[in-house]
Design a protein around this motif. Structure first.
Motif, PDB file in Angstrom:
ATOM      1  N   PRO A  24       0.789  -1.232   0.000  1.00  0.00           N
ATOM      2  CA  PRO A  24       0.000   0.000   0.000  1.00  0.00           C
ATOM      3  C   PRO A  24       0.828   1.295   0.000  1.00  0.00           C
ATOM      4  CG  PRO A  24       0.109  -0.932   2.212  1.00  0.00           C
ATOM      5  CD  PRO A  24       0.894  -1.855   1.313  1.00  0.00           C
ATOM      6  N   TYR A  25       2.032   1.297   0.566  1.00  0.00           N
ATOM      7  CA  TYR A  25       2.710   2.602   0.686  1.00  0.00           C
ATOM      8  C   TYR A  25       4.222   2.478   0.520  1.00  0.00           C
ATOM      9  CZ  TYR A  25       1.749   0.555   5.262  1.00  0.00           C
ATOM     10  OH  TYR A  25       1.547  -0.325   6.291  1.00  0.00           O
ATOM     11  N   PHE A  26       4.622   1.812  -0.578  1.00  0.00           N
ATOM     12  CA  PHE A  26       6.051   1.695  -0.853  1.00  0.00           C
ATOM     13  C   PHE A  26       6.472   2.453  -2.107  1.00  0.00           C
ATOM     14  CE2 PHE A  26       4.894  -1.879   1.796  1.00  0.00           C
ATOM     15  CZ  PHE A  26       5.826  -1.743   2.817  1.00  0.00           C
ATOM     16  N   ALA A  27       5.543   3.193  -2.727  1.00  0.00           N
ATOM     17  CA  ALA A  27       5.921   4.021  -3.882  1.00  0.00           C
ATOM     18  C   ALA A  27       7.015   5.004  -3.460  1.00  0.00           C
ATOM     19  CB  ALA A  27       4.701   4.769  -4.417  1.00  0.00           C
ATOM     20  N   ARG A  28       6.881   5.522  -2.239  1.00  0.00           N
ATOM     21  CA  ARG A  28       7.840   6.513  -1.732  1.00  0.00           C
ATOM     22  C   ARG A  28       9.254   5.956  -1.670  1.00  0.00           C
ATOM     23  NH1 ARG A  28       4.936   6.436   4.133  1.00  0.00           N
ATOM     24  NH2 ARG A  28       3.170   6.235   2.719  1.00  0.00           N
ATOM     25  N   THR A  83      -0.560   6.757  -6.376  1.00  0.00           N
ATOM     26  CA  THR A  83       0.873   6.415  -6.352  1.00  0.00           C
ATOM     27  C   THR A  83       1.110   4.907  -6.294  1.00  0.00           C
ATOM     28  OG1 THR A  83       0.782   6.789  -3.961  1.00  0.00           O
ATOM     29  CG2 THR A  83       1.623   8.582  -5.323  1.00  0.00           C
ATOM     30  N   TYR A  84       0.279   4.170  -5.529  1.00  0.00           N
ATOM     31  CA  TYR A  84       0.543   2.729  -5.369  1.00  0.00           C
ATOM     32  C   TYR A  84       0.274   1.953  -6.650  1.00  0.00           C
ATOM     33  CZ  TYR A  84      -4.398   1.417  -5.186  1.00  0.00           C
ATOM     34  OH  TYR A  84      -5.706   1.177  -5.515  1.00  0.00           O
ATOM     35  N   LEU A  85      -0.379   2.596  -7.632  1.00  0.00           N
ATOM     36  CA  LEU A  85      -0.691   1.923  -8.898  1.00  0.00           C
ATOM     37  C   LEU A  85       0.338   2.203  -9.987  1.00  0.00           C
ATOM     38  CD1 LEU A  85      -4.552   2.524  -8.923  1.00  0.00           C
ATOM     39  CD2 LEU A  85      -3.388   0.320  -8.677  1.00  0.00           C
ATOM     40  N   VAL A  86       1.293   3.096  -9.690  1.00  0.00           N
ATOM     41  CA  VAL A  86       2.353   3.394 -10.656  1.00  0.00           C
ATOM     42  C   VAL A  86       3.384   2.268 -10.587  1.00  0.00           C
ATOM     43  CG1 VAL A  86       4.223   4.990 -11.229  1.00  0.00           C
ATOM     44  CG2 VAL A  86       1.998   5.881 -10.454  1.00  0.00           C
TER      45      VAL A  86
END
Ligand code: ZN
Length: 513
Positions: A24-28, A83-86
């Protein structure tokens, strides 16, 4: 779902691959961004890779520039994207494109990018994508990214991820015999449920995974009919013993409660509303102009369905969304002659302790000349209903078409059938209800290593009894209503799971203090 924690470098068949999975929140962790699901943007992505590697990513491929030292790929998403879908995947892809024309007459391209060693298998596994697109766009409305594309890119993993317009699909899932085909339907359906209508809060991930799992059921129904659909849902109700925790908030973002109980909620809503209202409601929800290409909450979904159907629905949905467990309906019935007819008295008792459910239940009374069907609305702890029939009843079944997630147990003076060689089965515990000790009884058709797991009515394992290797024949194991640390348990319904070698069976026992 969580797995690769951002960007990952590995190999397939000796060749390097770069792949990403950010939910869920590793795009960063691999690109600078405001990494929340409800701040969508249009994205242009430039990627430089060594010669021989091809990049698959979201949106449209604007440009490829070949240089002596490598290649630039430029992709652009003109639909808003979270962002998580990129994602990017890059390797020595081989691939093929297919033209697609939607039922509404819009054109786009299907893009498949797979490992050279898997091309033949992938061509078999992906050959019904067009049929899936037609099914879902006819049911929910036009494919939401029709100006861009739908694509599938193979990567090294055991699952799949609905990256917008370019699904990442695990090499493990490509078999050449469509064994995991329902997962193609699952990821495609996320383009409505997840990518078009995106959650606002990860606690409500059932809005993605419950819906996509339910779309696997719709694909199954489309291929093989009503019975296959019902079997699909039934398989997902067993889940060994139950679902841990509520749907919102989930104990495990990517656990069975999110996927399977979430799908069951939609299945139950369909049973309650009927097909016409249910599918119109999904279509209207996907078409919500205030939320399309943006974000939604569970309450937005409920309000939208209420708008379509004119019914108040929080009472129906909230009891399943925010509370762990499911009802346990115990029932029994009697029949006696009265004025030349058969008076049938049915008693239904909600035996679970966590809450009372308000649910409609179908009742099927079997007679010599056929079934008599009716519906009861059960809200109280104990519900009585009386029928007058011209013929004697031979059996009574609750919810014969499996529209409600539940356990049922018909209470009777059960005399166990004599032991049959070759059959392993769990017999009724004795006594039941009990306090404080009951005998868990079973018969083994073959010698087996035996384990009895006991779960409370929220699906938590409270005790494991391990009698070990036992011979063929009847056995009994006492249980003193204590947990693994010796503490006494509260009154309630407990689920007993017998594991004997590869076989398992479950039943309920009730502790009354
Ligand atoms: Zn999914």
């Amino acid at each position: 779902p969580a797995g690769l924690l951002g960007m990952d470098f590995t190999t397939h068949d000796g060749d390097p691959i770069v792949q990403t999975l950010s939910e869920p929140y590793f795009a960063r962790s691999w690109w600078p961004c405001k990494d929340v699901p409800d701040d969508k943007a249009e994205v242009t992505l430039t990627c430089f890779v060594p010669t021989g590697m091809y990049v698959a990513s979201n949106g449209q491929l604007l440009n490829v520039a070949w240089t002596p030292s490598g290649s630039y790929f430029v992709y652009q998403s003109t639909y808003p994207i979270s962002t998580y879908l990129v994602s990017i995947t890059a390797t020595n892809y081989q691939g093929w494109d297919e033209p697609y024309v939607s039922p509404a007459g819009q054109e786009m391209t299907l893009e498949y990018r797979v490992f050279p060693e898997d091309v033949a298998d992938a061509q078999v596994d992906f050959e019904r994508t067009t049929e899936m697109l037609d099914l879902f766009s006819n049911t929910f409305g036009e494919y939401p990214f029709i100006r861009e594309k739908f694509g599938m890119a193979e990567f090294v993993w055991e699952g799949a991820m609905e990256h917008q317009t370019m699904v990442s699909y695990g090499d493990f899932l490509i078999t050449g015999d469509k064994f995991y085909e329902r997962l193609v339907a699952h990821e495609l359906s996320h383009h409505w449920w997840g990518n078009l209508m995106t959650l606002t809060d990860w606690d409500e991930i059932w809005l993605h995974e419950g819906f996509a799992t339910y779309c696997e059921a719709l694909w199954t129904e489309h291929l093989d009919g009503k019975q296959a659909y019902q079997d699909f849902m039934w398989d997902r109700s067993l889940n060994m013993v139950g679902f841990a925790g509520p749907i919102i908030p989930p104990y495990n973002l990517f656990g069975n409660t999110t996927y399977k109980k979430g799908a069951w909620l939609l299945h139950m809503l369909r049973g309650y509303l009927g097909d016409a209202d249910f599918f119109q409601a999904l279509r209207d929800y996907a078409g919500l102009s205030s939320s399309q290409y943006g974000n939604v909450t569970t309450e937005d979904f409920i309000e939208s369905v209420e708008q379509t159907t004119g019914q108040e629905l929080n009472w129906f949905l909230d009891q399943w969304l925010y509370v762990a467990g499911r009802p346990t309906y115990e029932y029994n019935w009697t029949s006696e002659p009265e004025n030349g007819q058969h008076k049938v008295t049915l008693r239904i008792h909600q035996a679970q302790s966590h809450q009372l459910y308000s649910m409609p239940l179908d009742v099927r009374i079997q007679t010599a000349s056929g079934p008599v069907d009716s519906e009861v609305f059960v809200t109280d702890s104990t519900h009585w209903v009386t029928y007058y029939l011209d013929e004697a009843p031979t059996s009574v079944t609750l919810d014969p078409d499996l529209w409600v997630l539940k356990w049922t147990q018909e209470l009777a003076d059960v005399t166990p059938a004599p032991f049959v060689a070759g059959e392993t089965r769990l017999l009724p515990a004795h006594p039941n209800p009990f306090n404080p000790t009951t005998l868990l009884r079973f018969e083994l058709g073959e010698a087996a290593d035996v384990r009895l797991r006991i779960y409370d009515d929220r699906g938590r394992q409270v005790r494991v009894l391990e009698p070990g290797l036992l011979p063929v024949g009847p056995h009994r194991v006492p249980w003193n209503a204590r947990d693994g640390r010796g503490a006494p348990l509260a009154s309630g319904v407990y689920r007993v799971l017998l594991e004997a070698g590869a076989q398992w069976q479950a039943q309920s026992v009730t502790l009354i203090k």
